[in-house]
Design a protein around this motif. Structure first.
Motif, PDB file in Angstrom:
ATOM      1  N   SER A 129       1.009  -1.136   0.048  1.00 60.03           N
ATOM      2  CA  SER A 129       0.057  -0.073   0.079  1.00 60.03           C
ATOM      3  C   SER A 129       0.775   1.109  -0.059  1.00 60.03           C
ATOM      4  N   THR A 168      -0.641   6.416   3.128  1.00 62.21           N
ATOM      5  CA  THR A 168      -2.240   6.231   3.380  1.00 62.21           C
ATOM      6  C   THR A 168      -2.582   6.899   4.741  1.00 62.21           C
ATOM      7  N   GLU A 169      -3.433   8.046   4.877  1.00 58.82           N
ATOM      8  CA  GLU A 169      -3.939   8.181   6.228  1.00 58.82           C
ATOM      9  C   GLU A 169      -4.979   7.173   6.585  1.00 58.82           C
ATOM     10  N   GLN A 170      -4.538   6.368   7.803  1.00 57.77           N
ATOM     11  CA  GLN A 170      -5.357   5.402   8.016  1.00 57.77           C
ATOM     12  C   GLN A 170      -6.469   5.737   9.011  1.00 57.77           C
ATOM     13  N   PRO A 171      -7.506   5.137   9.214  1.00 58.62           N
ATOM     14  CA  PRO A 171      -8.592   5.615  10.003  1.00 58.62           C
ATOM     15  C   PRO A 171      -8.284   5.605  11.558  1.00 58.62           C
ATOM     16  N   TRP A 172      -7.323   4.750  12.086  1.00 64.08           N
ATOM     17  CA  TRP A 172      -6.965   4.840  13.287  1.00 64.08           C
ATOM     18  C   TRP A 172      -5.894   5.913  13.797  1.00 64.08           C
ATOM     19  N   VAL A 185      -2.955   7.163  11.840  1.00 61.28           N
ATOM     20  CA  VAL A 185      -1.491   6.826  11.439  1.00 61.28           C
ATOM     21  C   VAL A 185      -1.345   6.886   9.865  1.00 61.28           C
ATOM     22  N   ARG A 186      -0.491   7.926   9.441  1.00 59.91           N
ATOM     23  CA  ARG A 186      -0.159   7.781   7.952  1.00 59.91           C
ATOM     24  C   ARG A 186       0.981   6.872   7.763  1.00 59.91           C
ATOM     25  N   ASP A 187       0.621   5.587   7.091  1.00 64.43           N
ATOM     26  CA  ASP A 187       1.599   4.433   6.775  1.00 64.43           C
ATOM     27  C   ASP A 187       1.601   3.851   5.374  1.00 64.43           C
ATOM     28  N   CYS A 188       2.474   3.111   5.191  1.00 62.48           N
ATOM     29  CA  CYS A 188       2.548   2.509   3.950  1.00 62.48           C
ATOM     30  C   CYS A 188       3.009   1.175   4.087  1.00 62.48           C
ATOM     31  N   ARG A 192       5.367  -2.636   7.589  1.00 60.96           N
ATOM     32  CA  ARG A 192       4.228  -1.506   7.654  1.00 60.96           C
ATOM     33  C   ARG A 192       5.479  -0.383   8.198  1.00 60.96           C
ATOM     34  N   ASP A 229       5.539   3.479   9.540  1.00 59.28           N
ATOM     35  CA  ASP A 229       4.483   4.682   9.951  1.00 59.28           C
ATOM     36  C   ASP A 229       5.260   5.862   9.940  1.00 59.28           C
TER      37      ASP A 229
END
Length: 136
Positions: free
Chosen positions: A108, A111-115, A117-120, A131, A133
């Motif tokens: 991935s 991405t801004e995650q719903p929890w 955190v921005r991660d890939c 992953r 962060d």
């Protein structure tokens, strides 16, 4: 009580490919390389956290594991469903670009995650989910 994270383990299937990924691409320092062939245990530390070790081990190397169990572990690893690790960086976009340019398997994009955190995410050479962060 004073407890910290000391060592974590991930399986690997190709020690040389793992060296290329964790040492050469991600910048971890190799502190131990024990064994030979595919039966090698590789220990890494991040320069910023030298007291926390990442040990890459041969999958299901325990002598009590059956051939069928070993095959199951390898199948799960290939799908990225066996083990994972979450790393952190101050510059997620630059880290992502470096890994993508090196042809690491992208799972991935940043991405801004719903929890919150921005991660890939990527897979390492053994299929483990990695992953990353964004941290301040």
């Amino acid at each position: 009580m004073d407890i910290t994270l000391h060592t974590t383990f991930l399986p690997h299937t190709d020690p040389d490919a793992s060296l290329g990924f964790y040492r050469d691409l991600l910048g971890f320092e190799l502190t131990q390389d024990v064994g030979q062939g595919t039966m090698r245990w590789l220990t890494f530390v991040a320069p910023s956290a030298p007291d926390v070790r990442l040990v890459l081990t041969p999958p299901a190397a325990d002598p009590g594991v059956t051939d069928a169990e070993r095959r199951t572990v390898l199948e799960l690893m290939a799908k990225g469903a066996y083990q994972s690790i979450i790393l952190a960086t101050h510059d997620l976009d630059a880290t992502f670009a470096t890994l993508q340019a090196a042809d690491a398997e992208v799972v991935s994009e940043p991405t801004e995650q719903p929890w919150g955190v921005r991660d890939c995410a990527f897979r390492d050479p053994a299929g483990n989910m990695v992953r990353i962060d964004q941290v301040p």
